[in-house]
Design an enzyme around this catalytic site. Structure first.
Site, short mmCIF file in Angstrom:
data_model
loop_
_atom_site.label_atom_id
_atom_site.label_comp_id
_atom_site.label_asym_id
_atom_site.label_seq_id
_atom_site.Cartn_x
_atom_site.Cartn_y
_atom_site.Cartn_z
N SER A 144 85.24 11.63 53.95
CA SER A 144 85.29 13.09 53.82
C SER A 144 84.47 13.83 54.85
O SER A 144 84.73 15.00 55.13
CB SER A 144 84.88 13.52 52.41
OG SER A 144 83.63 13.00 52.07
N HIS A 195 78.72 16.17 54.56
CA HIS A 195 79.73 17.21 54.73
C HIS A 195 79.37 18.16 55.87
O HIS A 195 80.23 18.54 56.67
CB HIS A 195 79.88 18.00 53.43
CG HIS A 195 80.47 17.19 52.32
ND1 HIS A 195 80.16 17.41 50.99
CD2 HIS A 195 81.36 16.17 52.32
CE1 HIS A 195 80.84 16.57 50.23
NE2 HIS A 195 81.56 15.81 51.01
#
Length: 305
Positions: A144, A195
């Site tokens: 991710s 992230h």
């Protein structure tokens, strides 16, 4: 262990079903290969999670550099894999058709390494700023971080539009920042640094010198539609087609649904959920009364996949 296997069957079968509905001949080659690698390594991991996750301590201090390229392609559980790969499927269809297969493959390979490097830099910075060395022990796996970078690129090459995140309608160019905050609020144990590293790598490409450096290293300018970087094949699915097999949900809504499904599948409380569900990756808490037991259970389940 049986419940872990049941969860894996559900998430993996759902992912394979969605890939089948799109059609293998409609998925660009680099996107398809990347999907296949992630799925294969989930079913048959090269090493245990604690030997593939990336951290400052293990990768930088212990010189275990192979974690840089192993960590993005290993996932903690089926819903982690499901959400990341569905997101990759949509981004890959959009970006690979725009940039060409060779250039998109170049981006995937380089971003996978750069996100890991920047992740460690951010963790070192947090450890120094907050005077907390535990940040250097945080260990993560998952794709991710790369997906956040691809989200920045997708918004750059396909400007306009809006996304709904936690009920808030925001322009797509700001969606990654709100999603960064939303995921951390929904799951405080997720890797904020992972992230953020992805977003920063994306910005380095769209706003900084990274794209120019990549072109220089490749020895030619990427024209997106030039023969060397194009992919010829059946037309790719559009966003409208994609909505057919995602029930019309955008990425953020799919994330919220995946979280609810995972909770229901495990039958666990929100407390247990926060201890195990990591959208960026599998995170080994540096200390705590149940850390060893949690790791042992996780790794035992993982070794039996």
């Amino acid at each position: 262990m049986q419940r872990r296997n049941k969860a894996s069957n559900v998430g993996l079968l759902l992912l394979l079903s969605q890939i089948y509905q799109v059609g293998l001949n409609r998925i660009p080659p680099v996107t398809l290969v990347t999907l296949a690698i992630n799925i294969f390594l989930f079913i048959q991991p090269l090493k245990r999670l604690d030997e593939t996750c990336i951290s400052v301590n293990e990768c930088l201090y212990m010189k275990d550099w192979h974690r840089l390229y192993l960590s993005p392609f290993h996932h903690a559980d089926d819903w982690h894999l499901y959400f990341n790969m569905v997101s990759l499927l949509w981004k890959g269809i959009n970006l690979e058709s725009k940039l060409g297969s060779a250039w998109f493959g170049y981006i995937i390979a380089l971003f996978s390494l750069l996100v890991g490097v920047l992740y460690m830099i951010l963790e070192i910075a947090l450890a120094e700023l907050l005077d907390n060395p535990m940040y250097k022990l945080s260990c993560a796996v998952g794709f991710s971080g790369v997906l956040f970078a691809l989200k920045v690129l997708n918004n750059y090459y396909h400007p306009g539009g809006t996304s709904r995140i936690m009920g808030i309608l925001v322009p797509n160019k700001y969606a990654c920042w709100l999603e960064l905050i939303a995921i951390h609020l929904l799951n405080p144990g997720s890797s904020f640094a992972g992230h953020l590293a992805g977003i920063l790598v994306g910005l380095m490409y769209t706003k900084g010198p990274l794209k120019t450096i990549m072109e220089a290293c490749a020895g030619q300018r990427n024209s997106y539609s030039s023969g060397g970087f194009s992919y010829s094949g059946n037309p790719y699915y559009t966003s409208r087609d994609y909505n057919v097999y995602t029930d019309g949900l955008n990425e953020e809504e799919q994330f919220e649904r995946a979280m609810r499904n995972s909770l229901n599948d495990r039958g666990g409380s929100s407390r247990n959920y926060n201890a195990e569900r990591r959208p960026y990756g599998f995170w080994f808490p540096p200390e705590g009364p149940s850390v060893e037991e949690l790791q042992r259970q996780r790794l035992n389940r993982y070794e039996r996949q």
